[in-house]
Design an enzyme around this catalytic site. Structure first.
Site, PDB file in Angstrom:
ATOM      1  CD1 TRP A 102      -2.393  -2.047   1.771  1.00 12.89           C
ATOM      2  CD2 TRP A 102      -3.077  -0.984  -0.071  1.00 12.89           C
ATOM      3  NE1 TRP A 102      -3.474  -2.723   1.258  1.00 12.89           N
ATOM      4  CE2 TRP A 102      -3.920  -2.106   0.139  1.00 12.89           C
ATOM      5  CE3 TRP A 102      -3.311  -0.177  -1.190  1.00 12.89           C
ATOM      6  CZ2 TRP A 102      -4.981  -2.428  -0.707  1.00 12.89           C
ATOM      7  CZ3 TRP A 102      -4.369  -0.490  -2.040  1.00 12.89           C
ATOM      8  CH2 TRP A 102      -5.193  -1.599  -1.790  1.00 12.89           C
ATOM      9  CG  ASP A 174      -3.028   4.276   4.233  1.00 11.50           C
ATOM     10  OD1 ASP A 174      -4.069   4.116   4.886  1.00 11.50           O
ATOM     11  OD2 ASP A 174      -2.763   3.615   3.198  1.00 11.50           O
ATOM     12  CE  LYS A 198      -8.540  -2.707   4.205  1.00  7.19           C
ATOM     13  NZ  LYS A 198      -7.751  -1.888   3.296  1.00  7.19           N
TER      14      LYS A 198
HETATM   15  C1  LIG Z   1      -7.169  -1.427   2.198  1.00  6.04           C
HETATM   16  C2  LIG Z   1      -6.086  -0.430   2.237  1.00  6.04           C
HETATM   17  C3  LIG Z   1      -5.991   0.606   1.290  1.00  6.04           C
HETATM   18  C4  LIG Z   1      -6.926   0.717   0.114  1.00  6.04           C
HETATM   19  O1  LIG Z   1      -8.156   1.144   0.519  1.00  6.04           O
HETATM   20  P1  LIG Z   1      -9.333   1.444  -0.530  1.00  6.04           P
HETATM   21  O2  LIG Z   1     -10.349   2.043   0.371  1.00  6.04           O
HETATM   22  O3  LIG Z   1      -9.728   0.127  -1.116  1.00  6.04           O
HETATM   23  O4  LIG Z   1      -8.830   2.376  -1.553  1.00  6.04           O
HETATM   24  C5  LIG Z   1      -4.986   1.538   1.451  1.00  6.04           C
HETATM   25  N1  LIG Z   1      -4.113   1.462   2.458  1.00  6.04           N
HETATM   26  C6  LIG Z   1      -4.156   0.472   3.376  1.00  6.04           C
HETATM   27  C7  LIG Z   1      -3.157   0.440   4.481  1.00  6.04           C
HETATM   28  C8  LIG Z   1      -5.147  -0.505   3.292  1.00  6.04           C
HETATM   29  O5  LIG Z   1      -5.198  -1.488   4.195  1.00  6.04           O
END
Ligand SMILES: *Cc1c(COP(=O)(O)O)cnc(C)c1O
Length: 363
Positions: A102, A174, A198
């Site tokens: 990511w 993030d 999540k």
């Molecule tokens: C799942 C995830 C993403 C992507 O998220 P989307 O909402 O599908 O764009 C980005 N960063 C991390 C750390 C993730 O776990």
């Protein structure tokens, strides 16, 4: 009806009480005679919910007053481009710490807008990541507009167990896969964001928290839906927000509060990961953890069995025992257990017993 123990990496498990309340309110929300999906986002009922959700987020995080909470769309992936679009330009630079798949996706978008440097890049041969860098290993770029990192690497099962010191630069994180899993000093961040699916609720809403001093530095001349300033000025209602996702987020935040907030959640998550990693480490090599022990994630527990055939049998037998979505990410193989907030300590205890029984039968 049968509920399972759900280790999905995302969209992930949502607390049962939240789902039950949403079910009960589906046909008549808040005395409106309709569901929350069927009322105007400009009406007073929805407006109250929307603003309350921002306040609840602030309260659960313990955010100081000078932070704005934004509800964006397009997932965390859209933040990968929105952030550099708001702060970079030709001749501008930003630091991105690379700890997983990511982080790389964030870099790919940021490169379109400026020069990207890496205080650390933890990638090993074969696109593997097993560790988080130590503070002393970070080589910060003095010209960077901000420093970006990924607090939990959902795929690789690694997690930062400290907040990096970036020498006064704006720190952006993030936190999609470990937000609100334990207490954290959120005031250290100029901005943090998370796709909700999540640890916060369903997909559709991405929560961005941004400190006012950092917001003021964002560009003005941007497409409307890409501008942090517009989101702030319009309280994330320039266009129709993802009302249903925000409603579930509201219920999840209330569930968090009711259950003791981040302090309590952190204690439970600490116990959960201890039990799972102990089951791996005490298996005499039957289960092998994929991340370096000092970088292990509390949220995504990655391991493998002695053969791919046994990995497959584990997934199958787990499912028969009511434990689902245990298969590892396609590039990782093995098993991944995503033990987010909605997975209880009891669920984990049951899983650990399953792991021991499975080993006894198959070792
Ligand atoms: C799942 C995830 C993403 C992507 O998220 P989307 O909402 O599908 O764009 C980005 N960063 C991390 C750390 C993730 O776990």
């Amino acid at each position: 009806m049968k509920r399972v123990i759900n280790y999905s990496a995302g969209p992930a498990a949502i607390p049962l009480e939240v789902l039950e309340q949403a079910r009960d309110e589906m046909l008549d929300w808040n005395g409106t005679g309709c569901s929350v999906m069927e009322v105007s986002h400009r009406g007073k009922e929805y407006d109250a919910l929307h603003m309350e959700t921002m306040d609840l987020f602030r309260e659960v995080a313990g955010l100081p007053k000078d932070y704005h909470v934004l509800f964006c769309t397009g997932g965390a992936s859209t933040q990968f481009l929105m952030l550099p679009m708001n702060y970079l330009a030709a001749g501008k630079e930003a630091d991105y710490i690379v700890t997983g798949n990511w982080s790389k996706a964030a870099v790919k978008e940021a490169k379109r807008y400026g020069k990207i440097t890496h205080p650390a890049n933890m990638e090993l041969e074969g696109e593997r990541f097993v560790a988080i860098p130590k503070q002393a290993e970070l080589k910060l770029n003095p010209a960077a507009e901000y420093v970006h990192y990924t607090s939990n690497n959902t795929v690789e099962g690694t997690e930062w167990h400290y907040i990096p010191d970036v020498k006064g630069k704006p720190l952006v994180c993030d936190m999609s896969s470990d937000i609100f899993s334990r207490p954290l000093d959120f005031s250290k961040f100029s901005m943090f964001y998370a796709g909700a699916q999540k640890n916060l609720g369903p997909s559709g809403v991405t929560v961005v928290a941004i400190r006012d001093d950092f917001l003021q530095k964002a560009h003005d001349d941007l497409p409307t839906m890409m501008s942090y300033k517009v989101f702030k000025d319009k309280f994330s209602m320039h266009n129709t927000p993802p009302c249903f996702s925000i409603y579930i987020l509201n219920l999840v935040l209330k569930w968090l509060k009711k259950n003791g907030g981040l302090e309590a959640m952190g204690k439970i998550n600490e116990q959960k990961q201890k039990l799972l990693y102990a089951a791996i480490d005490e298996s005499k090599g039957f289960y092998t953890g994929l991340a370096n022990p000092d970088s292990r994630s509390w949220m995504n527990i990655d391991f493998k069995l002695p053969t791919p055939e046994l990995d497959e049998k584990f997934v199958k037998d787990a499912k028969a025992a009511g434990i689902v979505q245990t298969k590892g990410y396609r590039t990782m193989g093995g098993i991944r257990l995503s033990a987010y907030n909605a997975v209880s300590l009891k669920d984990v205890e049951y899983t650990v017993q399953f792991m021991k029984d499975f080993q006894a039968k198959n070792a």
